[in-house]
Write an enzyme that holds these catalytic residues in place. Structure first.
Site, PDB file in Angstrom:
ATOM      1  N   CYS A  89       4.156   7.160   5.484  1.00 19.33           N
ATOM      2  CA  CYS A  89       5.575   6.828   5.662  1.00 19.33           C
ATOM      3  C   CYS A  89       6.475   7.973   5.181  1.00 19.33           C
ATOM      4  O   CYS A  89       6.434   8.354   4.010  1.00 19.33           O
ATOM      5  CB  CYS A  89       5.894   5.535   4.918  1.00 19.33           C
ATOM      6  SG  CYS A  89       7.640   5.219   4.645  1.00 19.33           S
ATOM      7  N   CYS A 126       8.315   0.013  23.448  1.00 11.59           N
ATOM      8  CA  CYS A 126       8.409  -0.130  24.904  1.00 11.59           C
ATOM      9  C   CYS A 126       7.102   0.284  25.571  1.00 11.59           C
ATOM     10  O   CYS A 126       6.633  -0.366  26.501  1.00 11.59           O
ATOM     11  CB  CYS A 126       9.559   0.720  25.447  1.00 11.59           C
ATOM     12  SG  CYS A 126      11.181   0.323  24.737  1.00 11.59           S
ATOM     13  N   CYS A 169      10.557   5.145  23.496  1.00 10.64           N
ATOM     14  CA  CYS A 169      10.386   4.044  22.526  1.00 10.64           C
ATOM     15  C   CYS A 169       8.922   3.611  22.442  1.00 10.64           C
ATOM     16  O   CYS A 169       8.315   3.200  23.435  1.00 10.64           O
ATOM     17  CB  CYS A 169      11.278   2.879  22.934  1.00 10.64           C
ATOM     18  SG  CYS A 169      10.841   1.295  22.213  1.00 10.64           S
ATOM     19  N   CYS A 201       8.866   6.971   2.423  1.00 14.63           N
ATOM     20  CA  CYS A 201       8.153   6.807   1.153  1.00 14.63           C
ATOM     21  C   CYS A 201       7.936   8.167   0.481  1.00 14.63           C
ATOM     22  O   CYS A 201       8.085   8.301  -0.742  1.00 14.63           O
ATOM     23  CB  CYS A 201       6.800   6.129   1.390  1.00 14.63           C
ATOM     24  SG  CYS A 201       6.907   4.509   2.201  1.00 14.63           S
TER      25      CYS A 201
END
Length: 492
Positions: A395, A53, A50, A398
């Site tokens: 992105c 994290c 993560c 996107c």
């Protein structure tokens, strides 16, 4: 010399590992027994892969190093939800990473709702232990409390039980995670302060200056809301130290001076520039807010003004007005330059800074390209209903949406509808459009462009067509209100 370098490196690595070791790691086999050993524990449920994290991990370690020495100590714990802690994470309803929860004597107490950086974690968790307002039983207690933290302290002095004391303690319970509270009923303490039934806000030693008092006495009534307003108004003083964990305290209109703010390594140099800002702030304190911020901590804000790097030691001054428009002080920093800049800002004489790509020379494609400089023209004042996508070039979602939007643009070419896209990483996004992730889409009806609606529907062409057909100000030429194609008329 070589051995000396090796020694320094060893010290560095030992320090890093020591910080890591201050974070306890529990698993399914020992979580319940070990967390019960601690009166108060903050548990981070995480996944090794993560990104959030990984970003939190060093801040969590720094906080652990501080909190383990607290009185009483506060344990910071981590549980790997992908390996040895799977069952524990499932038991406690962990569905995203990182998830932070507070445990008391082994039992879940509450979700952690504080900041995600070391200083904020420490402050939030220290407020979780002990009473919300510390009782001071001697003058030494008062002096120790005021010096214990480099932070604002709010102290109540009460000769006897009163409505003011009741209101004070009630507010302490409410704000315990944000403000340090203490109170005293002991005569020597009250005599030392010269207050028998009152509340005093004390500014930390490192922020003392000749332009404002080191403490402020509350003069309102025994009303919790009034006391809170008093604290909010005076908490940061004329020029607050704006940090990552308190930046939302500073409201527009706001003037921020960015430089090497560091009250640990260079308090004298930090206050050298802050005192100059204070001199100007005192002249305009009722009209505008002031702050200083560490330029390295707020590089992302400097980037929003087109500033990639600050080389000089002198502050860079940036501002936002009540409308959230951005302004840059172009002259080199001086008291006179800052005062002139603030006066012009208040008088509306300055031209706002707008981060914008160049206006496209050719904008005839199926999807109109908006940039900050032409936003009003192609979105707000285009005389059409508008569906706009705010995207980021990197992105993935996107990129997947791009051909769909192109096809939609072709279908809407002869309609009273504009299909628009804007790179929100290279252009300022105006209010009231709120972009926090990519892609973000809005529907702006032509008669109510001041209140656009976030589009939350499907991402296929048919999904968009049906939405537009239903919400268009006037019925589309090629589709009925349900999004079905209309039959073409034939001449007889």
């Amino acid at each position: 010399m070589f051995l000396q370098k090796i020694f320094v490196l060893c010290l560095f690595y030992c320090a890093c590992f020591a910080k890591e070791e201050d974070v306890l790691e529990f698993s399914d086999s020992d979580f319940e027994s070990r967390v019960a050993e601690h009166e108060t524990a903050l548990v981070m449920f995480y996944a090794p892969w993560c990104g959030h994290c990984k970003k939190l991990k060093p801040e969590y370690a720094k906080a652990a190093e501080d909190l383990i020495r607290n009185d009483p100590p506060i344990a910071l714990v981590k549980v790997d939800c992908t390996e040895a802690g799977k069952e524990t994470c499932n038991k406690h309803g962990v569905s995203g990473y990182p998830t932070l929860k507070i445990f008391r004597n082994g039992e879940f107490s509450q979700e952690y709702g504080g900041p995600r950086e070391a200083g904020g974690i420490v402050k939030y968790m220290k407020a979780q232990v002990g009473p919300s307002s510390k009782e001071l039983t001697s003058v030494q207690d008062l002096e120790k409390f005021l010096k214990a933290e480099n932070d604002v302290s709010v102290v109540g002095f009460f000769e006897k039980e009163s409505d003011l004391k009741t209101a004070f303690l009630k507010l302490a319970d409410k704000l315990r995670e944000k403000v340090r509270f203490a109170h005293s009923t002991y005569k020597p303490v009250l005599e030392k302060q010269g207050v028998s039934d009152g509340i005093v806000l004390f500014r930390p030693q490192h922020l003392h200056n000749k332009f404002e008092d080191d403490s402020v006495v509350y003069s309102g009534g025994a009303v919790t809301g009034e006391i809170q307003d008093f604290i909010n108004k005076n908490y940061h003083g004329l020029v607050g130290h704006r940090k990552s964990d308190n930046r939302n305290d500073f409201q527009n209109p706001l003037v921020v001076s960015y430089y090497g703010v560091d009250y640990v390594k260079n308090p004298k140099g930090t206050n050298y520039w802050r005192n100059r800002v204070l001199k100007v702030a005192k002249q305009h304190k009722d009209k505008i807010n002031f702050a200083v911020s560490a330029k390295d901590d707020f590089q992302y804000e400097l980037n929003e003004y087109g500033i990639d790097y600050v080389k000089e030691d002198k502050p860079v001054v940036l501002a936002r007005d009540a409308k959230n428009q951005k302004f840059i002080m172009k002259d080199p920093f001086s008291i006179e330059a800052l005062d002139s800049f603030v006066q012009d800002l208040l008088a509306g004489k300055l031209e706002p800074y707008l981060k914008s790509e160049p206006i496209p020379e050719n904008n005839d494609g199926p999807v109109t390209v908006a940039v900050a400089k032409n936003f009003d023209e192609v979105v707000l004042n285009n005389g059409k209903d508008t569906l706009i996508e705010f995207y980021a070039p990197w992105c993935t979602h996107c990129k997947k949406l791009a051909p769909v939007f192109d096809e939609l643009g072709e279908k809407m070419k002869n309609e009273d509808v504009a299909i628009v896209k804007m790179d929100a990483t290279a252009n300022d996004v105006p209010q009231p459009f709120d972009v926090r992730g990519f892609p973000t889409l809005y529907w702006a009806a032509k008669d109510s462009k001041d209140s656009p609606v976030r589009y939350e529907g499907g991402r296929e062409v048919d999904d968009f067509v049906k939405y537009i057909a239903k919400h268009a100000t006037s019925e589309l030429k090629g589709y009925d209100r349900k999004g079905n194609p209309k039959a073409e008329k034939t001449e007889l």
